[in-house]
Design a protein around this motif. Structure first.
Motif, short mmCIF file in Angstrom:
data_model
loop_
_atom_site.label_atom_id
_atom_site.label_comp_id
_atom_site.label_asym_id
_atom_site.label_seq_id
_atom_site.Cartn_x
_atom_site.Cartn_y
_atom_site.Cartn_z
N ARG A 1 6.75 11.25 -8.83
CA ARG A 1 8.05 10.84 -8.29
C ARG A 1 8.02 10.57 -6.80
N ARG A 2 7.37 11.46 -6.05
CA ARG A 2 7.40 11.32 -4.60
C ARG A 2 6.73 10.02 -4.16
N ARG A 3 5.54 9.78 -4.74
CA ARG A 3 4.80 8.58 -4.34
C ARG A 3 5.50 7.31 -4.82
N GLN B 1 -7.13 -7.95 -9.53
CA GLN B 1 -8.21 -7.16 -8.93
C GLN B 1 -8.43 -5.88 -9.71
N TYR B 2 -7.33 -5.22 -10.03
CA TYR B 2 -7.44 -3.96 -10.76
C TYR B 2 -8.13 -4.16 -12.10
N LEU B 3 -7.73 -5.19 -12.83
CA LEU B 3 -8.30 -5.42 -14.16
C LEU B 3 -9.78 -5.82 -14.07
N ILE C 1 -0.70 0.72 -6.41
CA ILE C 1 -2.11 0.47 -6.75
C ILE C 1 -2.94 0.32 -5.48
N GLU C 2 -2.43 -0.48 -4.53
CA GLU C 2 -3.21 -0.78 -3.32
C GLU C 2 -3.51 0.48 -2.51
N ARG C 3 -2.59 1.44 -2.52
CA ARG C 3 -2.83 2.66 -1.75
C ARG C 3 -3.75 3.64 -2.47
N GLY C 4 -4.21 3.28 -3.66
CA GLY C 4 -5.12 4.16 -4.39
C GLY C 4 -4.39 5.22 -5.19
N LEU D 1 -4.46 8.32 -12.45
CA LEU D 1 -5.22 8.20 -13.69
C LEU D 1 -6.31 9.28 -13.78
N ARG D 2 -6.98 9.55 -12.66
CA ARG D 2 -8.02 10.58 -12.68
C ARG D 2 -7.42 11.93 -13.05
#
Lengths: 474, 474
Positions: free
Chosen positions: A127-129, A163-165, A358-361, A367-368
């Motif tokens: 939520r925060r992110r 890029q992600y895919l 996504i861009e900020r990782g 997912l990890r």
């Protein structure tokens, strides 16, 4: 037909309430009161209203209030004013014939333990992110990003997703081939419309499989044909028994059978598409969650001219976000646009927020963490099932968000689901996902949205439901 | 057919890069390098790969890295491994026949002055309050709000919208009759599908009107019939000349003609629907913006059993939000659900944010400020037009976000639009919204998204474009 009202009746009829009450001006309140009285039949068509001066006197307001209210209702068609004549009601509500009402379903029992498949861990939603990503883009978006959105999606998210895919899913995707959509169902509808325009009339789907995908395909006018699934995934050779020129397949982890499409079948499926001049629609359902090995790359990378790739964040972040993507063969991009003339992209600020996320990782980090959590939760569920339900057999690759629990012959799976629901445990019967009947009895257990601590109690309830003694539970 | 590679070629082929480079592990980088080489045809089907020990030695990595990479590509179908034999490439890319590519349209000239209709003031989007509403709900939503969304919309927003429509638009709307959707187009598609299921085959639309609404209706399979619009709005009596049993009407402020449906026609339109056992679809387009009087209540309140009401925040806040509503006749609620089996609601957090935005009074405050801004901007535009283009006549009620500029006979409106665009001024030609040709020449000028300070220069450019001397402008 004129109906006269006694003076005192007017004040009651329009109910102006106390002076200064509410936010609305007196003339608005008077107009609303008269409108309601006409709509519900207390003031009937043809009825004469008092002259404005008389009504103002009775209501204790200025004459302006009354003329304004009358004027408003004349503009709306409820009253008619003629010079030299009283203002009259010019409208009467319609008495519609009553329709047979659908009986309301009884409220389902409350869900205390959720083993229904298809959900990620909603308690772990970042939520925060997410709020931070939305805040950042709401502040930084240029003002024309708030205008009419590009129906294919915002260029920034298309680039980020491509890029992600490529990086994470081994896809062969350029930004121009990516369409941002509301999720896998939306992506499938757009794909099916495109295939229809390309002359495809018949589509194969996995059996068992998600009913919603079948419904989505059928809603576009395609004929849908079931093809069975075994331990190696879709039985590719059985496609030849159908007239299908396209197929929807969850190659990475089939729902609900839990199989991974074997290497040999992956290659054969793409060859089938080539030979038929056909298409594969790859539903990259929960592919991020593989616990025994590295996730297998998407088939789309093997044949980007033949494979449509569908994905979303519904199984990784939340289905409430309504964000997904579709990678289409580049040659079909014009057909995709033409076949979906009024399709719209998801809200732009959400698209930009996902790009930022996504861009900020943050997506990879989420997912990890989710992979670790689900792996250990799956182990806990299997251990608990082995201890408390030794007669049942669990099936499926160490992947995804669900397991298949095969029941001893003769078990009544539907009754077990009913008994479990009555005890507050939600799960589903494999039969609910089948197009073709089977003697095999199994339950589909989703462990995405159940807390680890709830698993022992949930399995106890399941054991009781299966033993036919659910009601004896404490 | 086996192709052998010299040892040094392998390092070039798979390009592992510097040790420690990038985020990916060495085995992932090796797998990606081999995958790409197979996909682009540098490694052809049947080619034998070096034994893992040999390749590891050449690449200066551990043998584990190579066996992991080989294993990954075997799982993905690119390589095949047989006991006692070399690992070989088992895949070759397809050479698809080239498709005739659509010629790319040349990039349009940049827009410096935007008089195109259909947009609110994007610079005035209430960014801080919207971000605050999203932040609040992202923190406070219960976790099951993040699960599968209710396809009809979140109960809280349905309630808030029903209250808003009753209070501000005079609608007769209970929460159960409200469906949250992505906007007016989405709402119209859902409505048309429902009408089709109810046996309606023909739909009337206003001519001129929004092409997008016609496209949306046609995409559901309805036949679309134009009905002319005059200074009193839709010519209701002309409906009888069509086989239509339903009609889409912008009663409050017609686009692009700018007319308000007269009180008499409002009543006649609803009577037409009753007599035909038909339906009215009321597009409550920009109805919030009325500058000469109080906004007229929706027709839906006169006949809630016959009128579908469509609205959105696209013309009040931003079309990028993708949030709208549909109020359907209560008796048709089951048909609406059944006819739209795979429709989804907008993202839940956005729905909750809009509910918060309305509940806190921010929407009303935004509308009040916008009304003031647009009223004075419209006055400024009309004054400027009167001074600099005295030969052109402006038409339309003091409402909404656009005016219609009638041109002297013989003016080439299309050429004027082209010349204006070349000078950086965007506007549209009335002909673009017509289904039936007309000799009347007019331009549609939207003033929602132009700054007040830009108006004099924009009107100068327009005058130059109309005089055929646009290129002489400084």
């Amino acid at each position: 037909m004129a109906v006269s009202q006694t003076n005192s009746a007017w004040a009651t009829l329009v109910d102006l309430g106390e002076p200064g009450r509410g936010r609305h001006r007196l003339n608005d309140r008077l107009a609303a009161g008269l409108r309601t009285a006409i709509r519900d039949g207390r003031l009937v068509e043809g009825a004469a209203l008092p002259p404005s001066r008389a009504l103002a006197e009775e209501l204790g307001c200025s004459r302006w209030v009354v003329t304004e209210a009358y004027g408003q209702l004349v503009a709306e068609g409820y009253l008619a004013a003629r010079v030299g004549s009283a203002t009259r009601v010019s409208w009467s509500p319609e008495a519609l014939p009553p329709r047979p009402s659908t009986p309301r379903a009884a409220a389902p029992p409350p869900v205390r333990y959720d083993l229904a498949p298809g959900l990620p861990d909603l308690r772990a939603f970042p939520r925060r992110r997410w709020a931070e990503a939305v805040r950042a883009v709401t502040g930084s978006a240029v003002h024309y990003d708030l205008g009419l959105p590009d129906p294919a999606g915002h260029a920034r998210l298309r680039t980020t997703v491509a890029q992600y895919l490529r990086r994470s899913r081994g896809a062969d995707a350029q930004p121009a081939a990516v369409t941002v959509c509301a999720g896998v169902t939306d992506g499938l509808v757009r794909t099916c419309r495109t295939l229809r325009a390309e002359g495809v009339t018949d589509l194969a789907v996995e059996d068992p499989g998600w009913g919603r995908l079948r419904d989505a395909a059928a809603s576009t006018g395609l004929r849908v044909h079931p093809v069975p699934v075994d331990a190696d995934g879709l039985r590719v050779d059985d496609l030849a028994r159908t007239p299908a020129r396209a197929v929807v397949v969850a190659a990475a982890h089939q729902f609900p059978a839990g199989a991974v499409l074997s290497p040999d079948r992956r290659a054969r499926l793409v060859r089938w598409a080539r030979e038929k001049d056909g298409f594969v629609i790859e539903d990259d359902y929960d592919a991020e969650f593989r616990y025994d090995r590295h996730p297998v790359a998407v088939m789309q990378g093997m044949a980007p001219g033949r494979v449509f790739l569908l994905g979303s964040v519904s199984k990784t972040l939340s289905p409430a976000l309504g964000l997904g993507w579709l990678v289409a063969p580049p040659a079909l991009a014009p057909a995709l646009r033409a076949a979906n003339p009024v399709a719209t992209a998801p809200p732009v600020l959400d698209q930009l927020a996902l790009a930022t996320f996504i861009e900020r990782g943050w997506y990879d980090a989420h997912l990890r963490a989710a992979r670790r959590r689900f792996r250990s939760r799956r182990d806990l569920l299997l251990d608990t099932l082995a201890t408390r339900l030794p007669q049942a057999r669990v099936d499926g690759t160490a992947a995804g968000l669900h397991v298949l629990l095969h029941l001893p012959p003769g078990t009544d799976a539907r009754e077990a689901v009913r008994a479990a629901a009555a005890a507050g445990l939600r799960l589903t019967d494999l039969d609910g996902y089948r197009m073709t009947p089977s003697a095999d009895r199994a339950l589909v257990l989703g462990y995405g949205n159940i807390a680890d601590t709830e698993i022992p109690r949930a399995v106890d309830l399941l054991a009781e439901a299966l033993s036919g003694h659910a009601d004896a539970a404490p």
